[in-house]
Design an enzyme around this catalytic site. Structure first.
Site, PDB file in Angstrom:
ATOM      1  N   ALA A 155       0.818  -1.227  -0.011  1.00 55.33           N
ATOM      2  CA  ALA A 155      -0.024  -0.033   0.111  1.00 55.33           C
ATOM      3  C   ALA A 155       0.847   1.349   0.106  1.00 55.33           C
ATOM      4  CB  ALA A 155      -0.870  -0.140   1.115  1.00 55.33           C
ATOM      5  N   TYR A 156       1.796   1.180   0.892  1.00 56.08           N
ATOM      6  CA  TYR A 156       2.805   2.429   1.053  1.00 56.08           C
ATOM      7  C   TYR A 156       3.217   2.490  -0.556  1.00 56.08           C
ATOM      8  CZ  TYR A 156       6.347   5.650   2.808  1.00 56.08           C
ATOM      9  OH  TYR A 156       7.082   6.665   2.871  1.00 56.08           O
ATOM     10  N   SER A 157       4.136   1.721  -0.865  1.00 59.71           N
ATOM     11  CA  SER A 157       4.625   1.651  -2.310  1.00 59.71           C
ATOM     12  C   SER A 157       3.786   2.196  -3.319  1.00 59.71           C
ATOM     13  CB  SER A 157       5.073   0.156  -2.655  1.00 59.71           C
ATOM     14  OG  SER A 157       6.298  -0.224  -1.588  1.00 59.71           O
TER      15      SER A 157
END
Length: 249
Positions: A155-157
């Site tokens: 999700a962060y990436s």
């Protein structure tokens, strides 16, 4: 901290995620260099303390994932500062550390809401004011994870890749109108956000940095302040790297 005289004299900035870490340090530098700042963050107690510490002209505690709240905060910040010249989108969260098949749906949705939708809402709300001025600087904080992808941080990436793509589009839309928009892609640096991660994930990210260390918040803040200044005048729709040699593209 190196201060460049009155580089921000007469300039007003909104800084999101400003209760601590990078956002707070950037705000501190802008004030030290002659500017005025409005600080935004969801953590009202920390934000109030940071606003007092850096000498902010205005602060507002709310969630950047709420488009309506962003619009209200923009109006309040314009009223307090008189105008907006600079927008620094630094608010963000890491989300869960998990493989894709085990990734919690609520964590995925929350990361997207803050890291990507929040940047869009803030830019959408502030850009008309910058265009009205005929001048503006936008700095969206992305990450090396948006270029390379970090395992167990999908999700962060994905959201940081989205911030890069969004900023490239925005910068091209605004080119020639006096408003410059760029993203910055730091590697991991010492920041309160690291408390959201297991030590194994921090160790992995450190191992990917050729300099063999995490960054310092002051190093990325220095780059952000250049990007937010008049000196950054012929680069837009691009990314600036502070990764210790990890990403050189």
């Amino acid at each position: 901290m190196t201060v460049f005289g009155g580089r921000f004299a007469g300039r007003s900035a909104i800084v999101t995620g400003a209760a601590s870490g990078l956002g707070c340090e950037v705000a501190r530098r802008i004030v030290a260099e002659g500017g005025s700042v409005a600080l935004w963050d969801v953590d009202g107690d920390k934000l109030a303390a940071s606003a007092k510490d850096v000498g902010a002209a205005h602060w507002d505690a709310f969630d950047v994932a709420d488009a309506g709240a962003v619009e209200r905060a923009t109006a309040a910040s314009v009223a307090a500062l008189g105008k907006i010249d600079v927008l620094i989108c630094s608010a963000g969260i890491t989300g869960a550390t998990a493989s894709v098949q085990d990734y919690p749906l609520d964590s995925w949705q929350r990361v997207v809401e803050i890291n990507l939708n929040g940047v869009f809402y803030c830019c959408r709300s502030v850009v008309p004011h910058l265009l009205a001025n005929g001048y503006g600087r936008i700095v969206n904080v992305a990450s090396v994870a948006g270029k390379e992808g970090n395992p167990n941080a999908s999700a962060y990436s994905a959201t940081k890749a989205g911030v890069i793509g969004f900023t490239k589009s925005l910068g091209k839309e605004l080119a020639g109108k006096g408003v410059i928009a760029n993203a910055i892609t730091p590697a991991t640096f010492e920041s309160p956000i690291l408390a959201q991660l297991p030590q194994s994930q921090v160790d992995y990210m450190r191992s990917k940095i050729p300099m063999g260390r995490l960054g310092e918040v002051s190093e990325t803040a220095a780059m952000v302040c250049f990007m937010a200044s008049e000196e950054c005048s012929f680069t837009t729709a691009s990314t600036f790297d502070t990764s210790g040699g990890r990403t050189t593209y």
